[in-house]
Design an enzyme around this catalytic site. Structure first.
Site, PDB file in Angstrom:
ATOM      1  N   HIS A 257      40.245  65.191  41.067  1.00 61.19           N
ATOM      2  CA  HIS A 257      39.681  65.170  39.053  1.00 61.19           C
ATOM      3  C   HIS A 257      38.535  65.703  38.629  1.00 61.19           C
ATOM      4  CE1 HIS A 257      43.996  64.188  39.089  1.00 61.19           C
ATOM      5  NE2 HIS A 257      43.387  63.032  39.716  1.00 61.19           N
ATOM      6  N   ASP A 308      49.250  68.638  41.690  1.00 56.94           N
ATOM      7  CA  ASP A 308      48.970  67.467  41.197  1.00 56.94           C
ATOM      8  C   ASP A 308      50.332  66.477  41.555  1.00 56.94           C
ATOM      9  OD1 ASP A 308      48.520  64.290  41.331  1.00 56.94           O
ATOM     10  OD2 ASP A 308      46.650  64.640  39.751  1.00 56.94           O
TER      11      ASP A 308
HETATM   12 ZN   LIG Z   1      46.931  62.499  42.967  1.00 59.16          ZN
END
Ligand SMILES: [Zn+2]
Length: 467
Positions: A257, A308
């Site tokens: 991220h 994800d």
């Molecule tokens: Zn994750």
């Protein structure tokens, strides 16, 4: 294998012939050549995409969390409920379905960031969840790097919450001992620190020093502003600085991220030569924000991509999302060239998983994806820009280690991923009937949550309905 056209990070080439080594890598490559008798002939191909960040079980939340608002932390409550319902057998059937969906979408390798280790009360399942994931990937035919994850506390200085007991190891030494036992069973084992929220600095340093130096190490980083605030309050530095001080940032590290970074954070990650795994469809779905992908690349970081929580499983949309987020943030087009997007999708993601490069050169994994150029989405697209036009619906034959493992949405054995998923979800819902009625519960929980966010002012509606 002979390919009419190859689109890769190094450009577009025609008439390319690959030979496979016994190790599943490309042993020879001939450009501008004709097919030999007996060759498998493919049309337009791209390198197989690596899915550098996956939590397979999050797939159960797709299409079930869009009607009750909230934020990342509220979504996390629903995710914890999904985790609580899983056992090794249902984890296997679910992961097999999700890995199958990935494969037919054009992902040829996956890094499973795995933290669901134990029974509901925290007592150990001796590696059963981990071996279920390995078996699921093996049955489907996707490459797997299992990123076995350390999760030690519920936040800086806080014990694990009840819902987190299944994730937790006692301490760094307990994690390392479990990891080394697991490595005897899983040769392609990687490692992860869940986040700086979940692993205190001394334990991070102990784990980093205790792992073999060539093992991929992943960590969630600054996905949410609250993580930055909590860590700043507890330790007086940013999460990135904390990782660097623990020795956790190096070329073998992948930070996931990296959404909310300072200028100094960007410089530190770039100077370390770390990989940054962006997950654009998830970051949009959860309202995380837009990470500084271009700035990180310019600072020296390698970019990779992951799906994800699997609200979307489509490597084309993930690669496109990387560029689209930059456009939305900057008002300009072309922050990344199509070749750079291809590199993030394949080489960068393979590197993050410890699989070496994936630019379709000799020595690279022999993982290819054939893309149809005659569909309503792709007709007229220049080959070099296919990544900006195609979707996973355009994927035809998928090759892993030189073998066809999927074709036009169906696994090589004739199995449809949707059938696997239907059975997996049915088994979960049958064992946990409450999950089938999650909507009712979620609405009550949202009202409760909203009341708490307003500091308790106003009418508070408890789960179960208004009083
Ligand atoms: Zn994750």
């Amino acid at each position: 294998v002979w390919c009419e056209t190859v689109v890769s990070e190094s450009g577009v080439e025609h008439g390319v012939r690959f030979e496979a080594g016994a190790d599943g890598r490309i042993s020879a490559r001939h450009d501008a050549t004709s097919p030999a008798p007996g060759d498998l002939r493919l049309g337009t191909v791209v390198a197989g995409a690596g899915n550098a960040h996956s939590h397979a079980f999050h797939r159960v939340l797709r299409g079930r969390t869009h009607d009750d608002g909230g934020d990342f932390w509220h979504w996390r409550d629903a995710m914890y409920a999904a985790a609580a319902a899983l056992e090794p057998d249902t984890s296997f059937t679910l992961a097999r379905a999700v890995f199958a969906e990935m494969l037919v979408a054009g992902y040829t390798a996956v890094g499973e960031f795995h933290y669901l280790h134990h029974r509901a009360d925290g007592s150990p399942y001796p590696h059963e969840f981990e071996l279920a994931l390995v078996a699921a990937a093996g049955e489907v035919g996707i490459r797997l790097t299992l990123l076995d994850t350390a999760y030690l506390e519920g936040g800086p200085g806080r014990p694990l919450e009840p819902a987190q007991r299944r994730f937790g190891d006692q301490d760094a030494a307990a994690y390392l001992s479990r990891w080394y036992e697991l490595r005897q069973l899983v040769p392609s084992l990687g490692a992860a620190l869940h986040s700086v929220r979940a692993v205190p600095p001394a334990a991070m340093a102990e784990i980093v020093a205790g792992l073999p130096s060539d093992v991929p190490l992943h960590v969630h980083l600054s996905e949410q502003p609250r993580e930055n605030l909590d860590v700043l309050a507890a330790y007086g530095v940013t999460p990135t600085r904390l990782l660097a001080d623990a020795g956790a940032l190096s070329p073998r590290t992948s930070v996931v991220h990296a959404t909310h970074l300072s200028e100094a954070d960007i410089a530190v990650i770039g100077a370390a030569g770390a990989t940054v795994v962006m997950c654009p469809t998830t970051e949009a779905d959860l309202g995380d924000g837009i990470g500084p992908a271009r700035a990180l690349r310019d600072a020296g970081a390698v970019l990779a991509l992951g799906s994800d929580q699997h609200a979307v499983i489509d490597p084309f949309l993930e690669a496109r999302g990387l560029e689209m987020h930059e456009r939305l943030g900057s008002g300009r087009r072309g922050a990344f060239s199509p070749a750079e997007l291809a590199a993030a999708s394949a080489s960068g993601s393979y590197r993050a998983l410890g699989l070496g490069g994936s630019s379709l050169a000799v020595g690279d994994p022999f993982d290819l994806v054939e893309v149809a150029t005659d569909t309503v989405r792709t007709l007229g697209a220049r080959p070099a820009q296919l990544l900006l036009a195609a979707t996973s619906a355009d994927v035809r034959r998928v090759l892993v280690a030189g073998h066809v493992v999927a074709d036009s949405g169906v696994l090589a054995g004739g199995v449809h991923p949707a059938d696997l998923l239907r059975d997996a979800l049915a088994a979960l819902d049958a064992r946990h009937p409450a999950a089938a009625h999650r909507d009712d519960h979620a609405r009550g929980a949202t009202a409760h949550h909203a009341g708490r966010d307003r500091g308790g002012a106003g009418i508070r509606i408890e789960p179960g309905g208004p009083a």
